[in-house]
Design an enzyme around this catalytic site. Structure first.
Site, PDB file in Angstrom:
ATOM      1  N   ASP A  15      -6.461  22.415  10.354  1.00 46.82           N
ATOM      2  CA  ASP A  15      -5.371  21.543  10.523  1.00 46.82           C
ATOM      3  C   ASP A  15      -4.190  22.179   9.977  1.00 46.82           C
ATOM      4  O   ASP A  15      -4.159  22.076   8.722  1.00 46.82           O
ATOM      5  CB  ASP A  15      -5.544  20.146  10.330  1.00 46.82           C
ATOM      6  CG  ASP A  15      -4.522  19.260  11.481  1.00 46.82           C
ATOM      7  OD1 ASP A  15      -4.956  18.489  12.205  1.00 46.82           O
ATOM      8  OD2 ASP A  15      -3.429  19.368  10.965  1.00 46.82           O
ATOM      9  N   HIS A  52     -10.600  16.844  20.588  1.00 45.47           N
ATOM     10  CA  HIS A  52     -10.814  17.311  18.943  1.00 45.47           C
ATOM     11  C   HIS A  52     -11.400  16.545  18.071  1.00 45.47           C
ATOM     12  O   HIS A  52     -10.575  15.243  17.920  1.00 45.47           O
ATOM     13  CB  HIS A  52      -9.671  18.326  18.527  1.00 45.47           C
ATOM     14  CG  HIS A  52      -8.265  17.487  18.737  1.00 45.47           C
ATOM     15  ND1 HIS A  52      -7.730  17.296  19.671  1.00 45.47           N
ATOM     16  CD2 HIS A  52      -7.886  16.467  17.774  1.00 45.47           C
ATOM     17  CE1 HIS A  52      -6.604  16.568  19.611  1.00 45.47           C
ATOM     18  NE2 HIS A  52      -6.611  15.832  18.407  1.00 45.47           N
ATOM     19  N   GLY A  56      -2.502   7.850  18.878  1.00 50.23           N
ATOM     20  CA  GLY A  56      -1.737   9.098  18.238  1.00 50.23           C
ATOM     21  C   GLY A  56      -2.192  10.360  18.745  1.00 50.23           C
ATOM     22  O   GLY A  56      -2.070  11.163  18.236  1.00 50.23           O
TER      23      GLY A  56
HETATM   24  P1  AMP Z   1      -3.983  14.358  17.321  1.00 46.19           P
HETATM   25  O1  AMP Z   1      -3.002  13.857  16.868  1.00 46.19           O
HETATM   26  O2  AMP Z   1      -5.343  13.578  17.145  1.00 46.19           O
HETATM   27  O3  AMP Z   1      -4.005  14.719  18.665  1.00 46.19           O
HETATM   28  O4  AMP Z   1      -4.286  15.657  16.518  1.00 46.19           O
HETATM   29  C1  AMP Z   1      -3.626  16.937  16.684  1.00 46.19           C
HETATM   30  C2  AMP Z   1      -3.741  17.673  15.225  1.00 46.19           C
HETATM   31  O5  AMP Z   1      -3.516  19.042  15.643  1.00 46.19           O
HETATM   32  C3  AMP Z   1      -2.684  17.156  14.472  1.00 46.19           C
HETATM   33  O6  AMP Z   1      -3.434  16.815  13.278  1.00 46.19           O
HETATM   34  C4  AMP Z   1      -2.052  18.419  14.046  1.00 46.19           C
HETATM   35  O7  AMP Z   1      -1.544  18.667  12.686  1.00 46.19           O
HETATM   36  C5  AMP Z   1      -2.577  19.716  14.538  1.00 46.19           C
HETATM   37  N1  AMP Z   1      -2.382  20.616  15.044  1.00 46.19           N
HETATM   38  C6  AMP Z   1      -0.974  20.875  15.887  1.00 46.19           C
HETATM   39  N2  AMP Z   1      -0.603  22.072  16.035  1.00 46.19           N
HETATM   40  C7  AMP Z   1      -1.708  22.828  15.468  1.00 46.19           C
HETATM   41  C8  AMP Z   1      -1.948  24.315  15.316  1.00 46.19           C
HETATM   42  N3  AMP Z   1      -1.161  25.119  15.765  1.00 46.19           N
HETATM   43  N4  AMP Z   1      -2.959  24.821  14.578  1.00 46.19           N
HETATM   44  C9  AMP Z   1      -3.710  23.762  13.841  1.00 46.19           C
HETATM   45  N5  AMP Z   1      -3.470  22.428  13.928  1.00 46.19           N
HETATM   46  C10 AMP Z   1      -2.485  22.202  14.843  1.00 46.19           C
END
Ligand code: AMP
Ligand code: ZN
Length: 114
Positions: free
Chosen positions: A30, A100, A93
């Site tokens: 992440d 994922h 959220g």
């Molecule tokens: P959610 O809020 O459950 O949709 O989780 C999305 C996650 O993706 C968050 O924890 C972000 O920190 C992570 N995230 C966003 N952009 C990226 C990226 N480019 N690479 C890795 N993780 C990411």
């Protein structure tokens, strides 16, 4: 999907730190980790939310949880404890609409989550 962040990471169009990949799954760190171990277990196939799963996806989702358990063990957290989370839609959220499974470990995790 060309406008999906995680599809673009899976396609190698956007850089990410790869932790594991196989024919069905890609696991990346992440970008904004919330624990010493925080990785995202992604199916290669685009599925927007858990609401879009069908019975044909049962094995895929099982493989996501089994991968989480394997990674927790690889990192030495399987006995201390770890958390797996799917956020679904706005109030939970979800910010990226490609399912994922978050795997978090390495600190005491509070309950209930915020
Ligand atoms: P959610 O809020 O459950 O949709 O989780 C999305 C996650 O993706 C968050 O924890 C972000 O920190 C992570 N995230 C966003 N952009 C990226 C990226 N480019 N690479 C890795 N993780 C990411
Ligand atoms: Zn996608």
């Amino acid at each position: 999907m060309s406008d999906c962040l995680f599809c673009r990471i899976i396609a190698g169009e956007i850089p990410a730190t790869l932790v594991h990949q196989d024919e069905r799954l890609v696991v990346v760190k992440d970008l904004n980790p919330q624990a010493p171990l925080h990785v995202l277990i992604l199916p290669r196939r685009h599925i927007a939310t858990l609401n879009d799963l069908t019975p044909d996806d049962d094995a895929l989702v099982g493989s996501m949880f089994r991968r989480a358990a394997a990674l927790a063990k690889d990192h030495g957290y399987h006995e201390r404890g770890y958390r797996t989370v799917f956020n679904v839609n706005r109030e939970a959220g979800q910010s990226v609409f490609h399912i994922h499974l978050h795997l978090l470990a390495g600190r005491a995790l509070t309950w209930p989550p915020g």
